[in-house]
Design a protein around this motif. Structure first.
Motif, short mmCIF file in Angstrom:
data_model
loop_
_atom_site.label_atom_id
_atom_site.label_comp_id
_atom_site.label_asym_id
_atom_site.label_seq_id
_atom_site.Cartn_x
_atom_site.Cartn_y
_atom_site.Cartn_z
N GLY A 168 30.90 31.91 45.95
CA GLY A 168 31.07 31.39 44.60
C GLY A 168 32.39 31.75 43.97
N SER A 169 33.03 32.84 44.43
CA SER A 169 34.28 33.29 43.82
C SER A 169 35.52 32.61 44.41
N VAL A 170 35.36 31.87 45.50
CA VAL A 170 36.51 31.26 46.15
C VAL A 170 37.20 30.29 45.20
N GLY A 171 38.52 30.44 45.09
CA GLY A 171 39.30 29.59 44.21
C GLY A 171 39.64 30.25 42.89
N THR A 172 38.89 31.28 42.51
CA THR A 172 39.27 32.07 41.35
C THR A 172 40.33 33.08 41.78
N MET A 173 41.00 33.66 40.83
CA MET A 173 42.08 34.60 41.16
C MET A 173 41.49 35.97 41.46
N CYS A 174 41.37 36.28 42.74
CA CYS A 174 40.92 37.59 43.18
C CYS A 174 42.07 38.22 43.96
N ASP B 232 48.30 58.94 50.48
CA ASP B 232 47.25 59.00 49.46
C ASP B 232 47.16 57.66 48.72
N PRO B 233 46.60 56.62 49.39
CA PRO B 233 46.52 55.30 48.76
C PRO B 233 45.24 55.10 47.95
N LEU B 234 45.29 54.16 47.03
CA LEU B 234 44.13 53.68 46.29
C LEU B 234 44.18 52.17 46.30
N PHE B 235 43.12 51.53 46.83
CA PHE B 235 43.02 50.08 46.82
C PHE B 235 42.04 49.66 45.74
N LEU B 236 42.52 48.82 44.83
CA LEU B 236 41.67 48.28 43.78
C LEU B 236 41.49 46.78 43.98
N GLN B 237 40.27 46.32 43.76
CA GLN B 237 39.99 44.89 43.81
C GLN B 237 40.02 44.33 42.40
N VAL B 238 40.76 43.26 42.22
CA VAL B 238 40.86 42.57 40.94
C VAL B 238 40.13 41.24 41.08
N LYS B 239 39.17 40.97 40.19
CA LYS B 239 38.43 39.71 40.26
C LYS B 239 38.50 39.00 38.91
N GLU B 240 38.81 37.73 38.97
CA GLU B 240 38.80 36.93 37.75
C GLU B 240 37.38 36.85 37.21
N ALA B 241 37.25 37.04 35.92
CA ALA B 241 35.94 36.96 35.26
C ALA B 241 35.93 35.75 34.35
N ARG B 242 35.11 34.79 34.68
CA ARG B 242 34.97 33.57 33.90
C ARG B 242 33.70 33.65 33.07
N ALA B 243 33.49 32.71 32.20
CA ALA B 243 32.25 32.69 31.41
C ALA B 243 31.06 32.63 32.35
N SER B 244 29.99 33.36 32.03
CA SER B 244 28.79 33.37 32.85
C SER B 244 28.19 31.97 32.94
N VAL B 245 27.60 31.66 34.10
CA VAL B 245 26.92 30.37 34.26
C VAL B 245 25.71 30.26 33.32
N LEU B 246 25.23 31.40 32.82
CA LEU B 246 24.09 31.39 31.90
C LEU B 246 24.50 31.07 30.46
N GLU B 247 25.78 31.16 30.15
CA GLU B 247 26.22 31.08 28.76
C GLU B 247 25.80 29.81 28.04
N PRO B 248 25.89 28.63 28.67
CA PRO B 248 25.49 27.42 27.94
C PRO B 248 24.01 27.40 27.56
N ARG C 215 43.40 41.65 30.81
CA ARG C 215 43.69 40.22 30.64
C ARG C 215 45.11 39.96 31.14
N GLY C 216 45.27 38.88 31.91
CA GLY C 216 46.58 38.55 32.44
C GLY C 216 47.42 37.79 31.43
N GLN C 217 48.69 37.65 31.73
CA GLN C 217 49.60 36.91 30.85
C GLN C 217 49.22 35.44 30.75
N ASN C 218 48.48 34.95 31.74
CA ASN C 218 48.04 33.56 31.70
C ASN C 218 46.75 33.37 30.90
N GLY C 219 46.28 34.45 30.27
CA GLY C 219 45.09 34.38 29.44
C GLY C 219 43.78 34.54 30.19
N LYS C 220 43.85 34.71 31.51
CA LYS C 220 42.62 34.89 32.29
C LYS C 220 42.13 36.33 32.18
#
Length: 488
Positions: free
Chosen positions: A321-327, A338-354, A387-392
């Motif tokens: 379901g996340s494919v195509g969003t900015m991850c 001494d590395p740290l890997f962080l995962q960034v996932k785009e958060a869109r409005a919930s499918v339940l919101e409507p 929040r990114g500079q693109n508003g996401k």
């Protein structure tokens, strides 16, 4: 068979989407008068007059049901166009894969079903593959819901219906007898209901502290031999994931040290370095977004995070379901080894919101993280949002921290039954933390009426999913939906 009958004059109730959320999910203090657990259970039983438990059974699409293909296409808004065919290709693998990527379709369908009006912090996408094991900050391995991208306050039965439908669909995927699928599904609902009765009688702090320890897990209704075999397999998986999660394994797998700075390896089209147009902030090293993320962390975690310095970011295609969003994956370093890997996932409005109402949080990354902290017994110390500079909006966590997901391909009925019960236990615990366990227990009751009703819904909705999948595959074959089948 469902035993409860509709009372004379009862009609199918309208969706109670305006029902008041719990104080935990609304961000407001409790304002209701004190009621004992027995009084709250009685309120739950009284709800059956307006919404009989039998009304939760079965599924029949409304004449004006939204076209599933239109809903899927609408969910592509804002996604990376080049990756949409990969998303659709992954969903075409099987009815089970389609179901995983079609949360928006089921959300629209659930909104047309009778609602108990008892709201909890819902997962929003509670299918089998969104549960699993992961490490707590104390390094214990617990079992819990592990994907909360769609979390939002909503009626408790929506999550249970999505979970149980996924069990029927998984059973069909595994070619298990339909009678076995029905028994496993009913047993899953019974586990949820009985666990909720347990939580209804517990002290509030006991519910909050409860967790499912994978290394000590015992199924109270399971075959002892099956439990022991499962525990042995889990021990092997935990040890394997422990090895995979250490920096000495992750760093050489993900990073190349060509040049002055270590850099995440490109493996297009699944891992690649985005352009400035795709990821505004690239030139500045994402300073503003990282600063916003840092501000979302608790003070004590900031002290730890400040030891690390940003080195690189690469987009990474994940899930279905996340494919195509900015991850993306971010590489931070505190020292050369001494590395740290962080995962960034785009958060869109919930499918339940409507259907369940808009989130009280202005940033959807915050919505996800607050829901995660409410529903999970323990959460990653690096959970945060920005929040990114693109508003996401985005939420952030460690890339992997001994995460275990289900591998269902070789499961038999007994394994599916035990896993379904574990998922039901985790879901009941999460709902009891954020909703009124006594009221839910009162509504469900102590008999089999509710179990049978939800099982009937799950069975019939699985048929709906197969029908939607066939229409989906036909659309791909006719060229109406672009799909890329990946080489495995």
């Amino acid at each position: 068979m469902v035993r409860e009958k509709n009372k004379p004059g009862a009609t199918k109730p309208a969706l109670k989407r305006a029902s008041e959320p719990s104080s935990a999910s609304s961000g407001k203090g409790a304002s209701t008068a004190y009621l004992t657990a027995d009084e709250r259970a009685a309120k739950g039983r009284a709800l059956r007059d307006a919404v009989p438990r039998v009304s939760q059974s079965g599924w029949k699409p409304a004449p004006d049901r939204a076209d599933p293909l239109v809903l899927l296409e609408a969910s592509n808004a804002g996604r990376m166009l080049d990756l949409i065919p990969i998303r659709f290709g992954r969903m075409s693998a099987s009815p089970f894969a389609f179901y995983r990527g079609a949360a928006a379709i089921m959300a629209a369908d659930l909104a047309t079903t009778p609602s108990s009006g008892i709201r909890v912090q819902a997962c929003g996408d509670a299918h089998l593959m969104n549960f699993g094991g992961f490490a707590t900050p104390e390094r214990n391995i617990i079992f819990d819901i592990n994907d909360l991208d769609e979390t939002l306050p909503a009626p408790f039965e929506w999550d249970l219906k999505r979970l149980t439908a996924s069990i029927v669909i998984a059973a069909d995927h595994l070619a298990l007898p339909r009678s076995d699928a029905a028994r496993v599904t009913t047993d899953t609902v019974r586990e949820y209901r009985e666990r909720m009765h347990d939580y209804a009688g517990m002290r509030a702090l006991e519910v909050w502290y409860d967790r499912i320890d994978l290394q000590k897990y015992e199924d109270r209704a399971g075959d002892p031999r099956m439990v022991e075999a499962t525990r042995k397999r889990l021990a092997e998986r935990i040890e394997a994931e422990r090895r995979k999660s250490v920096p000495d394994h992750l760093y050489p797998k993900l990073v190349v040290e060509a040049g002055a700075r270590p850099r995440i390896k490109d493996e297009p089209p699944l891992i690649f370095h985005p352009s400035e147009a795709l990821a505004p902030g690239l030139t500045s090293g994402y300073e503003d977004a990282i600063a916003g993320y840092r501000e979302s962390l608790p003070d004590h975690t900031r002290v730890l995070f400040d030891r690390f310095h940003f080195f690189d970011l690469a987009a990474k295609v994940v899930g279905v379901g996340s494919v195509g969003t900015m991850c993306a994956v971010c590489l931070f370093m505190a020292a050369d080894n001494d590395p740290l890997f962080l995962q960034v996932k785009e958060a869109r409005a919930s499918v339940l919101e409507p259907y369940a109402g808009k989130s009280v949080y202005g940033n959807n990354g915050q919505r996800v993280i607050v829901g995660q902290r409410l529903m999970q017994a323990a959460s990653d110390v690096f959970l945060g949002w920005t929040r990114g500079q693109n508003g996401k909006d985005f939420y952030i966590r460690q890339l992997r921290d001994m995460k275990l997901s289900a591998l269902i391909e070789d499961w038999d009925s007994a394994t599916l039954r035990q896993y379904g019960r574990m998922c039901a236990h985790a879901l009941a615990r999460a709902h009891a933390r954020t909703g009124d366990a006594a009221m839910m227990a009162g509504y469900m009751g102590s008999g089999q009426t509710f179990d049978d009703a939800i099982c009937e819904f799950a069975t019939e909705y699985a048929s709906q999913n197969r029908s939607d999948f066939r229409a989906y595959v036909t659309a791909i074959r006719e060229g109406r939906i672009p799909a890329t089948i990946e080489d495995i």
